[in-house]
Design a protein around this motif. Structure first.
Motif, PDB file in Angstrom:
ATOM      1  N   LYS A 102     -10.392  23.631  -3.199  1.00  0.00           N
ATOM      2  CA  LYS A 102     -11.007  23.246  -4.471  1.00  0.00           C
ATOM      3  C   LYS A 102     -11.300  21.750  -4.495  1.00  0.00           C
ATOM      4  N   HIS A 103     -12.076  21.363  -5.500  1.00  0.00           N
ATOM      5  CA  HIS A 103     -12.476  19.969  -5.638  1.00  0.00           C
ATOM      6  C   HIS A 103     -11.355  19.195  -6.360  1.00  0.00           C
ATOM      7  N   GLU A 104     -10.558  18.423  -5.604  1.00  0.00           N
ATOM      8  CA  GLU A 104      -9.391  17.782  -6.204  1.00  0.00           C
ATOM      9  C   GLU A 104      -9.379  16.258  -6.014  1.00  0.00           C
ATOM     10  N   GLN A 105     -10.577  15.655  -5.947  1.00  0.00           N
ATOM     11  CA  GLN A 105     -10.625  14.202  -5.770  1.00  0.00           C
ATOM     12  C   GLN A 105      -9.915  13.473  -6.904  1.00  0.00           C
ATOM     13  N   ASN A 106     -10.124  13.941  -8.130  1.00  0.00           N
ATOM     14  CA  ASN A 106      -9.502  13.263  -9.274  1.00  0.00           C
ATOM     15  C   ASN A 106      -7.986  13.336  -9.209  1.00  0.00           C
ATOM     16  N   GLN A 107      -7.465  14.434  -8.694  1.00  0.00           N
ATOM     17  CA  GLN A 107      -6.023  14.566  -8.576  1.00  0.00           C
ATOM     18  C   GLN A 107      -5.473  13.526  -7.599  1.00  0.00           C
ATOM     19  N   PHE A 108      -6.169  13.339  -6.497  1.00  0.00           N
ATOM     20  CA  PHE A 108      -5.763  12.306  -5.546  1.00  0.00           C
ATOM     21  C   PHE A 108      -5.816  10.931  -6.196  1.00  0.00           C
ATOM     22  N   LYS A 109      -6.919  10.674  -6.896  1.00  0.00           N
ATOM     23  CA  LYS A 109      -7.095   9.368  -7.536  1.00  0.00           C
ATOM     24  C   LYS A 109      -5.971   9.088  -8.523  1.00  0.00           C
ATOM     25  N   ASN A 110      -5.603  10.095  -9.302  1.00  0.00           N
ATOM     26  CA  ASN A 110      -4.530   9.916 -10.287  1.00  0.00           C
ATOM     27  C   ASN A 110      -3.197   9.621  -9.615  1.00  0.00           C
ATOM     28  N   ILE A 111      -2.944  10.282  -8.507  1.00  0.00           N
ATOM     29  CA  ILE A 111      -1.681  10.064  -7.787  1.00  0.00           C
ATOM     30  C   ILE A 111      -1.581   8.628  -7.297  1.00  0.00           C
ATOM     31  N   PHE A 112      -2.643   8.148  -6.682  1.00  0.00           N
ATOM     32  CA  PHE A 112      -2.594   6.796  -6.141  1.00  0.00           C
ATOM     33  C   PHE A 112      -2.592   5.733  -7.238  1.00  0.00           C
TER      34      PHE A 112
END
Length: 439
Positions: A102-112
């Protein structure tokens, strides 16, 4: 006490959270027998199903029961566990499992973004299955991670294969698949060169801890499972010790300032037309400078030849002065000669006239040579100044792009090309920037 920050990343169900529980117990107890006789430490709540000795599926769960020496910090997307081990502290940063389909770029961004308070990491730990490595998903996981990190962070990448007992702690196929993934990433993004070696790859098994929980919950295991539990515990503990030793030698890397990545990427795109003009201009200047360098070498050779010519004429001038002095001495002799007795008397006028003519010609030649040398030096100085300014322009661009290269593939390509100052490399960069503008 040194604190080592480890970020744990992986797909859902790969065993990151259970690994945290396992690692704490592996370092607390040397073997499963000691662990069974003691308290099983549970940092993160655990629930799972297991096949008991009667071959029945049993559901087990334990809540967190950590004592005061362990600290837990919970954020919106991450949970940090501060674990004291062998005189150090490991800050294990657990993250939600990803579904890379799935498209989870925002999830990565939030983590970092939530890691901003740490400022630095010692390692990024990718958790992979030993027996079932999904090439596309793992590749996407690494790429999404790199989109939020400096390319230098690859030196601190660690790969942890779980379910080690299934492959007797030798994940040969999974390691081969991982090398394919790394090679594919490098072929599309040359600046992302992820090292793979024995020191940054580990194989562990969480099953020993799961069996420990089963013992504590009063669930009996089959003799086969009991036998494997001791082997799994010892093998996993050995790998965890090796991991801690490796992490303690790593130099931490800085985390990007919040928003810096997006700002630099935007800056690069907005300034690409201006950069294109500057690079094209400097590309032309580079060709001129190369010719000027060759011309200046020729001028310098000419100047050296002129210097030798001047030295030769100065020698002739000294010789002419010697003649003059000799003629002065001869005047006394001429005064005592009776010129009337000679048909063609030699007069001092004849001698002085020749000397004066020679000196006059020599002075004219010297003056012309000196004027030419002065002009030649001016030309060389002007050429050197133009070369200096051109190289300063390249240095300015390279410095700007050096800041961008860690966050944008294009910036890396441009910085590499400019640092080499080769015409064919610069032409390639120009094409890239034009393509960026069209995009």
């Amino acid at each position: 006490m040194t604190v080592f920050n480890l970020l744990l990343l992986g797909e859902r169900g790969v065993g990151k959270t259970t690994f945290i529980n396992s690692l704490i117990n592996y370092f607390r107890y040397d073997n499963i027998d000691t662990a069974v006789m003691s308290t099983a430490i549970v940092a993160a709540p655990i629930s799972f199903s297991i096949i008991n000795a009667n071959n029945k599926d049993v559901s087990l769960s334990l809540n967190a029961n950590i004592d005061g020496i362990y600290n837990v910090k919970t954020n919106t997307r991450t949970k940090e566990y501060l674990v004291p081990i062998n005189g150090h502290q490991l800050r294990l940063i657990d993250t939600p499992g990803f579904d890379m389909s799935k498209h989870e770029q925002n999830q990565f961004k939030n983590i970092f973004q939530q890691l901003g308070d740490l400022q630095e990491l010692h390692a990024v730990c990718f958790f992979l299955r030993s027996s079932d490595l999904q090439l596309v998903s793992v590749g996407n996981l690494i790429r999404q991670t790199m989109a939020n990190l400096d390319v230098a962070a690859v030196k601190n990448f660690i790969f942890i294969f779980t379910e080690g007992r299934k492959v007797t702690f030798y994940p040969t196929v999974a390691k081969s698949d991982l090398r394919k993934i790394v090679h594919t990433i490098k072929s599309t993004s040359p600046q992302i060169n992820i090292p793979l070696h024995n020191d940054n790859m580990y194989c562990v098994d969480n099953e020993a801890f799961v069996h420990l929980v089963a013992y504590k919950c009063g669930t009996s295991l089959s003799p086969k499972d009991t036998c494997y539990t001791e082997y799994s515990w010892k093998s996993s503990l050995k790998e965890c010790k090796r991991l801690l030793d490796y992490v303690s030698k790593l130099k931490p890397f800085q985390l990007p300032v919040d928003g810096a990545v997006e700002a630099i990427q935007t800056l690069l795109k907005e300034n690409s037309p201006r950069l294109l003009d500057i690079i094209e201009s400097n590309s032309q200047n580079l060709e001129k400078c190369e010719k000027l360098v060759e011309d200046s070498k020729a001028v310098c050779q000419l100047v050296e030849a002129m210097k030798r010519s001047i030295e030769q004429h100065e020698g002739q001038s000294r010789q002419a002065n010697d003649y003059r002095k000799q003629n002065e001495d001869n005047r006394v002799t001429y005064a005592n000669i009776d010129f009337s007795k000679n048909a063609a008397p030699l007069t001092e006028h004849h001698v002085d006239s020749d000397i004066k003519t020679n000196l006059k010609k020599t002075a004219i030649i010297l003056k012309k040579h000196k004027e030419f040398i002065t002009d030649a030096h001016k030309v060389v100085d002007a050429q050197q100044e133009e070369i200096r300014k051109t190289l300063e322009n390249f240095a300015t661009i390279a410095t700007f792009l050096e800041k961008c290269r860690l966050y944008d593939n294009l910036g890396e390509e441009i910085a590499s090309a400019l640092s080499s100052t080769r015409k064919n490399e610069i032409d390639r960069v120009i094409k890239m920037l034009k393509a960026l503008q069209l995009g």
